[in-house]
Design an enzyme around this catalytic site. Structure first.
Site, PDB file in Angstrom:
ATOM      1  N   HIS A 202     -62.500   1.471  87.752  1.00 50.08           N
ATOM      2  CA  HIS A 202     -61.063   1.404  87.432  1.00 50.08           C
ATOM      3  C   HIS A 202     -60.547   2.491  88.337  1.00 50.08           C
ATOM      4  CE1 HIS A 202     -62.535  -0.230  83.747  1.00 50.08           C
ATOM      5  NE2 HIS A 202     -61.422  -1.007  83.569  1.00 50.08           N
TER       6      HIS A 202
ATOM      7  N   TYR B 225     -70.469  -5.260  88.259  1.00 55.17           N
ATOM      8  CA  TYR B 225     -69.534  -4.396  87.858  1.00 55.17           C
ATOM      9  C   TYR B 225     -69.828  -2.903  88.019  1.00 55.17           C
ATOM     10  CZ  TYR B 225     -65.431  -3.484  84.576  1.00 55.17           C
ATOM     11  OH  TYR B 225     -64.202  -3.071  84.085  1.00 55.17           O
TER      12      TYR B 225
ATOM     13  N   GLU C 286     -57.758  -9.507  81.544  1.00 60.23           N
ATOM     14  CA  GLU C 286     -58.925  -9.915  80.990  1.00 60.23           C
ATOM     15  C   GLU C 286     -59.746 -11.345  81.275  1.00 60.23           C
ATOM     16  OE1 GLU C 286     -58.618  -6.047  79.506  1.00 60.23           O
ATOM     17  OE2 GLU C 286     -60.274  -7.511  80.060  1.00 60.23           O
TER      18      GLU C 286
ATOM     19  N   HIS D   1     -61.316 -11.336  84.674  1.00 55.47           N
ATOM     20  CA  HIS D   1     -62.779 -11.106  84.643  1.00 55.47           C
ATOM     21  C   HIS D   1     -63.787 -12.153  84.464  1.00 55.47           C
ATOM     22  CE1 HIS D   1     -62.755  -6.747  85.062  1.00 55.47           C
ATOM     23  NE2 HIS D   1     -61.879  -6.596  84.106  1.00 55.47           N
TER      24      HIS D   1
ATOM     25  N   ASP E 231     -67.228   5.939  85.155  1.00 59.64           N
ATOM     26  CA  ASP E 231     -66.558   4.671  84.916  1.00 59.64           C
ATOM     27  C   ASP E 231     -67.377   3.565  85.926  1.00 59.64           C
ATOM     28  OD1 ASP E 231     -64.537   2.826  84.938  1.00 59.64           O
ATOM     29  OD2 ASP E 231     -63.488   3.654  86.542  1.00 59.64           O
TER      30      ASP E 231
HETATM   31  C1  LIG Z   1     -57.932  -0.710  78.552  1.00 58.02           C
HETATM   32  C2  LIG Z   1     -59.249  -0.919  79.218  1.00 58.02           C
HETATM   33  C3  LIG Z   1     -60.305  -0.238  78.862  1.00 58.02           C
HETATM   34  C4  LIG Z   1     -61.581  -0.586  79.560  1.00 58.02           C
HETATM   35  C5  LIG Z   1     -61.731  -1.547  80.319  1.00 58.02           C
HETATM   36  C6  LIG Z   1     -60.809  -2.334  80.508  1.00 58.02           C
HETATM   37  C7  LIG Z   1     -60.837  -3.667  81.522  1.00 58.02           C
HETATM   38  O1  LIG Z   1     -60.598  -4.743  81.169  1.00 58.02           O
HETATM   39  O2  LIG Z   1     -61.465  -3.440  82.584  1.00 58.02           O
HETATM   40  C8  LIG Z   1     -59.555  -2.062  79.915  1.00 58.02           C
HETATM   41  O3  LIG Z   1     -58.557  -2.889  80.262  1.00 58.02           O
HETATM   42  C9  LIG Z   1     -57.693  -2.819  81.373  1.00 58.02           C
HETATM   43  O4  LIG Z   1     -57.921  -2.145  82.157  1.00 58.02           O
HETATM   44  C10 LIG Z   1     -56.327  -3.814  81.091  1.00 58.02           C
HETATM   45  C11 LIG Z   1     -55.616  -4.160  82.480  1.00 58.02           C
HETATM   46  C12 LIG Z   1     -55.129  -3.115  81.223  1.00 58.02           C
HETATM   47 ZN   LIG Z   2     -60.892  -4.910  83.998  1.00 61.36          ZN
END
Ligand SMILES: Cc1cccc(C(=O)O)c1OC(=O)C1CC1
Ligand SMILES: [Zn+2]
Ligand SMILES: [Ca+2]
Length: 317
Positions: A232, A158, A144, A147, A227
């Site tokens: 992701h 993004y 986080e 980011h 997404d």
């Molecule tokens: C759980 C989650 C949901 C949505 C966005 C994020 C995001 O921060 O991109 C997210 O956090 C992660 O991916 C962290 C690494 C586990």
């Molecule tokens: Zn992230």
């Protein structure tokens, strides 16, 4: 706030004991670490979605209640991530000017998400089945905060390929931070907070993105609209590249000579902060990483050769 820096102690999400900096005032002890940049501040979201909520206040500087655990880890791991970027990359917080690190825990009700809002971190408690409290995993907290670093440097948009690189950078530095502190390190993401009832699984695997159904080669990239255009999902391509660059291996017949975590960190940090732009795609990511490695190790270095091999192994030219 007038008071003094003291050391608090408490229990984290996984039941582990830890200490961290707090601030002693007439009201009690705040989760405010005045020793790092302009401060690390941890707030209680009280299971609402108003942020930041209330600055965490404790009566005796001992954070042992179950309700305290998410705050203990958000506060501790934000400080550790600050230290990683400061000590390893000489970056003073995400803006390189000591910006306050603000986290809100107990955000929402059984909220199965974590995130960077553009100005602070938020952590849900999870529903207890799919996720535990999100701040309980160092790689998640560092993900986080990365980011924020990205927003204040390359500012990768993004969505689509720039968004996938944004996501991959967060997974890369989440994992490198976990290794830096030797915190049960691995190339998995969120293993400490994902499905408490199922040991050994994770949200994503950088070593094998296909375990989560994500691509490990550019030819397998997702090109739909889910997404944010697969940020992701297609992060798996950059994640596999970084895993191979650090550890070596042969992927789709392409051999990569590993160069280790430290050099991957230096190359990726310079790539992110000196060369990538908001609209960079994977091809530009390759060119940028080659330039960064060239700056650091020289054009004819083994490190530059390894960067080319790693991107080739995941089909990026
Ligand atoms: C759980 C989650 C949901 C949505 C966005 C994020 C995001 O921060 O991109 C997210 O956090 C992660 O991916 C962290 C690494 C586990
Ligand atoms: Zn992230
Ligand atoms: Ca991990």
């Amino acid at each position: 706030l007038s008071g003094t820096v003291v050391t608090g102690s408490g229990t984290g999400v996984l039941g582990d004991s830890k200490t961290f900096k707090t601030f002693s005032t007439a009201d009690g002890y705040y989760l405010y670490d005045a020793t790092r940049g302009k401060g690390v501040y941890t707030y209680d979201g009280r299971n609402q979605t108003r942020i930041p909520g209330t600055l965490w206040l404790d009566a005796d500087n001992r954070f042992g209640a179950s309700y305290d655990r998410a705050a203990v880890d958000a506060h501790t791991y934000a400080a550790w991530t600050y230290d990683y970027f400061r000590n390893v990359h000489n970056r003073n917080s995400y803006d390189n000017a000591g910006a306050e690190l603000v986290s809100t825990v107990h955000y929402g009700r059984s909220y199965n998400n974590a995130g960077w809002t553009g100005s602070q971190m938020i952590y849900g408690d999870g529903d207890g089945y799919n996720f535990r409290a999100f701040s309980g995993s160092l790689d998640v907290v560092a993900h986080e905060l990365t980011h924020a670093v990205t927003d204040f440097s390359a500012d990768l948009i993004y969505q689509n390929e720039s968004g996938a690189i944004n996501e991959s950078m967060s997974d890369i530095f989440g994992t490198l931070t976990e290794y830096h502190f030797n915190n049960n390190p691995d190339w998995l993401m969120g293993e400490d907070i994902y499905t408490p009832g199922t040991p050994g699984d994770a949200l994503r695997s950088m070593a094998d993105p296909t375990l989560a159904g994500d691509p490990d080669h550019y030819s397998k990239r997702y090109i739909g609209t889910q997404d944010n255009g697969g940020v992701h999902i297609n992060s798996g391509i950059g994640n596999k590249m970084a895993y191979l660059l650090a550890n070596g291996g042969t992927h789709y017949g392409v051999k990569v000579n590993g160069i280790g975590n430290t050099k991957v960190g230096k190359i990726m940090y310079r790539t992110l902060t000196q060369y990538l732009t908001p609209t960079s795609n994977y091809s530009h990511f390759r060119a940028s990483a080659i330039r960064a490695a060239t700056d650091l190790y020289g054009a004819s270095s083994a490190e530059v050769a390894a960067v080319k091999q790693a991107f080739s192994a995941v089909g990026v030219y």
